[in-house]
Design a protein around this motif. Structure first.
Motif, PDB file in Angstrom:
ATOM      1  N   MET A   5       0.814  -1.193   0.000  1.00  0.00           N
ATOM      2  CA  MET A   5       0.000   0.000   0.000  1.00  0.00           C
ATOM      3  C   MET A   5       0.860   1.261   0.000  1.00  0.00           C
ATOM      4  SD  MET A   5      -3.058  -0.668  -0.270  1.00  0.00           S
ATOM      5  CE  MET A   5      -4.544  -1.409   0.248  1.00  0.00           C
ATOM      6  N   ALA A   6       2.026   1.205   0.596  1.00  0.00           N
ATOM      7  CA  ALA A   6       2.882   2.389   0.657  1.00  0.00           C
ATOM      8  C   ALA A   6       3.293   2.836  -0.741  1.00  0.00           C
ATOM      9  CB  ALA A   6       4.108   2.110   1.508  1.00  0.00           C
ATOM     10  N   SER A   7       3.528   1.886  -1.643  1.00  0.00           N
ATOM     11  CA  SER A   7       3.886   2.269  -3.009  1.00  0.00           C
ATOM     12  C   SER A   7       2.725   2.985  -3.679  1.00  0.00           C
ATOM     13  CB  SER A   7       4.301   1.036  -3.817  1.00  0.00           C
ATOM     14  OG  SER A   7       3.214   0.144  -3.927  1.00  0.00           O
ATOM     15  N   GLY A   8       1.502   2.611  -3.336  1.00  0.00           N
ATOM     16  CA  GLY A   8       0.320   3.288  -3.879  1.00  0.00           C
ATOM     17  C   GLY A   8       0.239   4.734  -3.424  1.00  0.00           C
ATOM     18  N   LYS A   9       0.621   5.013  -2.167  1.00  0.00           N
ATOM     19  CA  LYS A   9       0.622   6.388  -1.664  1.00  0.00           C
ATOM     20  C   LYS A   9       1.654   7.230  -2.394  1.00  0.00           C
ATOM     21  CE  LYS A   9       0.714   5.577   2.888  1.00  0.00           C
ATOM     22  NZ  LYS A   9       0.689   5.873   4.325  1.00  0.00           N
ATOM     23  N   ARG A  10       2.846   6.664  -2.604  1.00  0.00           N
ATOM     24  CA  ARG A  10       3.888   7.402  -3.322  1.00  0.00           C
ATOM     25  C   ARG A  10       3.466   7.669  -4.760  1.00  0.00           C
ATOM     26  NH1 ARG A  10       7.217   3.928  -0.292  1.00  0.00           N
ATOM     27  NH2 ARG A  10       7.441   2.518  -2.035  1.00  0.00           N
ATOM     28  N   LEU A  11       2.852   6.678  -5.396  1.00  0.00           N
ATOM     29  CA  LEU A  11       2.374   6.832  -6.763  1.00  0.00           C
ATOM     30  C   LEU A  11       1.296   7.909  -6.834  1.00  0.00           C
ATOM     31  CD1 LEU A  11       2.351   5.839  -9.708  1.00  0.00           C
ATOM     32  CD2 LEU A  11       0.662   4.143  -9.009  1.00  0.00           C
ATOM     33  N   ALA A  12       0.380   7.909  -5.875  1.00  0.00           N
ATOM     34  CA  ALA A  12      -0.688   8.909  -5.845  1.00  0.00           C
ATOM     35  C   ALA A  12      -0.121  10.304  -5.668  1.00  0.00           C
ATOM     36  CB  ALA A  12      -1.674   8.596  -4.723  1.00  0.00           C
ATOM     37  N   ALA A  67       2.897  11.342  -6.486  1.00  0.00           N
ATOM     38  CA  ALA A  67       3.651  11.713  -7.682  1.00  0.00           C
ATOM     39  C   ALA A  67       2.725  12.130  -8.825  1.00  0.00           C
ATOM     40  CB  ALA A  67       4.542  10.550  -8.122  1.00  0.00           C
ATOM     41  N   ARG A  68       1.582  11.486  -8.946  1.00  0.00           N
ATOM     42  CA  ARG A  68       0.657  11.778 -10.046  1.00  0.00           C
ATOM     43  C   ARG A  68      -0.417  12.791  -9.679  1.00  0.00           C
ATOM     44  NH1 ARG A  68      -1.681   6.580 -12.671  1.00  0.00           N
ATOM     45  NH2 ARG A  68      -2.158   8.070 -14.286  1.00  0.00           N
ATOM     46  N   GLY A  69      -0.492  13.195  -8.395  1.00  0.00           N
ATOM     47  CA  GLY A  69      -1.573  14.086  -7.968  1.00  0.00           C
ATOM     48  C   GLY A  69      -2.911  13.379  -8.004  1.00  0.00           C
ATOM     49  N   ALA A  70      -2.892  12.083  -7.728  1.00  0.00           N
ATOM     50  CA  ALA A  70      -4.074  11.244  -7.871  1.00  0.00           C
ATOM     51  C   ALA A  70      -4.821  11.077  -6.548  1.00  0.00           C
ATOM     52  CB  ALA A  70      -3.668   9.867  -8.402  1.00  0.00           C
ATOM     53  N   TRP A  71      -6.068  10.680  -6.667  1.00  0.00           N
ATOM     54  CA  TRP A  71      -6.892  10.284  -5.526  1.00  0.00           C
ATOM     55  C   TRP A  71      -6.756   8.780  -5.356  1.00  0.00           C
ATOM     56  CZ3 TRP A  71     -10.495  13.224  -2.609  1.00  0.00           C
ATOM     57  CH2 TRP A  71     -10.594  14.562  -2.982  1.00  0.00           C
ATOM     58  N   ILE A  72      -6.724   8.327  -4.116  1.00  0.00           N
ATOM     59  CA  ILE A  72      -6.775   6.893  -3.829  1.00  0.00           C
ATOM     60  C   ILE A  72      -8.228   6.575  -3.501  1.00  0.00           C
ATOM     61  CG2 ILE A  72      -6.014   5.020  -2.332  1.00  0.00           C
ATOM     62  CD1 ILE A  72      -3.438   6.568  -1.858  1.00  0.00           C
ATOM     63  N   CYS A  73      -8.821   5.708  -4.297  1.00  0.00           N
ATOM     64  CA  CYS A  73     -10.239   5.369  -4.133  1.00  0.00           C
ATOM     65  C   CYS A  73     -10.371   3.887  -3.796  1.00  0.00           C
ATOM     66  CB  CYS A  73     -11.021   5.686  -5.402  1.00  0.00           C
ATOM     67  SG  CYS A  73     -11.055   7.430  -5.818  1.00  0.00           S
ATOM     68  N   LEU A  83      -9.769   9.361  -1.182  1.00  0.00           N
ATOM     69  CA  LEU A  83      -8.906  10.099  -0.256  1.00  0.00           C
ATOM     70  C   LEU A  83      -7.734  10.726  -1.010  1.00  0.00           C
ATOM     71  CD1 LEU A  83      -8.730   7.286   2.418  1.00  0.00           C
ATOM     72  CD2 LEU A  83     -10.219   9.276   2.478  1.00  0.00           C
ATOM     73  N   LYS A  84      -7.387  11.937  -0.605  1.00  0.00           N
ATOM     74  CA  LYS A  84      -6.219  12.625  -1.152  1.00  0.00           C
ATOM     75  C   LYS A  84      -5.668  13.525  -0.066  1.00  0.00           C
ATOM     76  CE  LYS A  84      -4.710  15.406  -5.072  1.00  0.00           C
ATOM     77  NZ  LYS A  84      -5.146  16.099  -6.287  1.00  0.00           N
ATOM     78  N   HIS A  85      -4.358  13.520   0.090  1.00  0.00           N
ATOM     79  CA  HIS A  85      -3.720  14.323   1.129  1.00  0.00           C
ATOM     80  C   HIS A  85      -4.063  15.803   0.934  1.00  0.00           C
ATOM     81  CE1 HIS A  85      -0.898  15.293   4.247  1.00  0.00           C
ATOM     82  NE2 HIS A  85      -0.337  16.199   3.458  1.00  0.00           N
TER      83      HIS A  85
END
Length: 183
Positions: free
Chosen positions: A1-8, A10-16, A60-62
């Protein structure tokens, strides 16, 4: 899951986080209060059949307020009627969420057969703004959408509905409440 946070990030993405639930005309079991010696009885309609299927995403997005997006389908138990969401239903929901959020999406979902089908892989590949991460098998505690379903089911306990249309109306009302009160 941590790689997903870094990817989000970097891309300015939302994690859904996506999950589905359903409710039939029979209410879920729930505890209630009654006078001693008087067992409460909730009348349940045994007439007819029907089901309300729900697909929801907790996004969710920081630095942003969390979002809860959902869609329902009412099944009336007719012969030949599909009793769950199809690949095109999920694709339409994801397109709607992407349009609302206006950013790339990192989708985290389980291994439901509809999610891993060849048709769904084709639909996912056609969306360059979508990255999919699969949850491990039998890991509902990793999906925050499960909390929304638990809250919804608690609100439906001891509720006697008049029919599938009434059930759909009550479910949508409770989902709107969860949407307005994300905590």
């Amino acid at each position: 899951m941590a790689s997903g946070k870094r990817l989000a990030a970097a891309r300015g993405a939302w994690i859904c986080f996506q999950d589905e639930a359903g409710q039939t005309l029979r209410p879920p079991k729930a505890k209630t209060w009654a006078r001693r010696g008087r067992t409460p009885v909730v009348g349940v309609s045994g007439k007819g059949s029907g089901r309300v299927s729900i697909a929801g995403l907790v996004c969710l997005k920081h630095g942003q307020r969390g979002r809860f997006v959902w869609r329902t389908i009412t099944h009336r138990g007719r012969k030949g009627e599909r009793s769950s969401f199809s690949e095109t239903d999920y694709a339409a929901l994801l397109d709607q969420v992407h349009q609302r959020l206006g950013a790339p999406i990192i989708l985290v979902w389980d291994n439901l057969n509809t999610h891993v089908s060849a048709a769904m892989r084709t639909l996912i590949a056609a969306r360059d703004w979508l990255t999919v991460v699969r949850l491990p098998a039998y890991a509902p505690d990793l999906n925050p959408t499960e909390g929304a379903w638990a809250h919804l089911k608690r609100g439906l306990g001891n509720l006697a509905v008049r029919g599938v249309e009434h059930l759909a109306q009550v479910v949508k009302q409770r989902l709107r409440h969860i949407q307005r009160e994300p905590d």
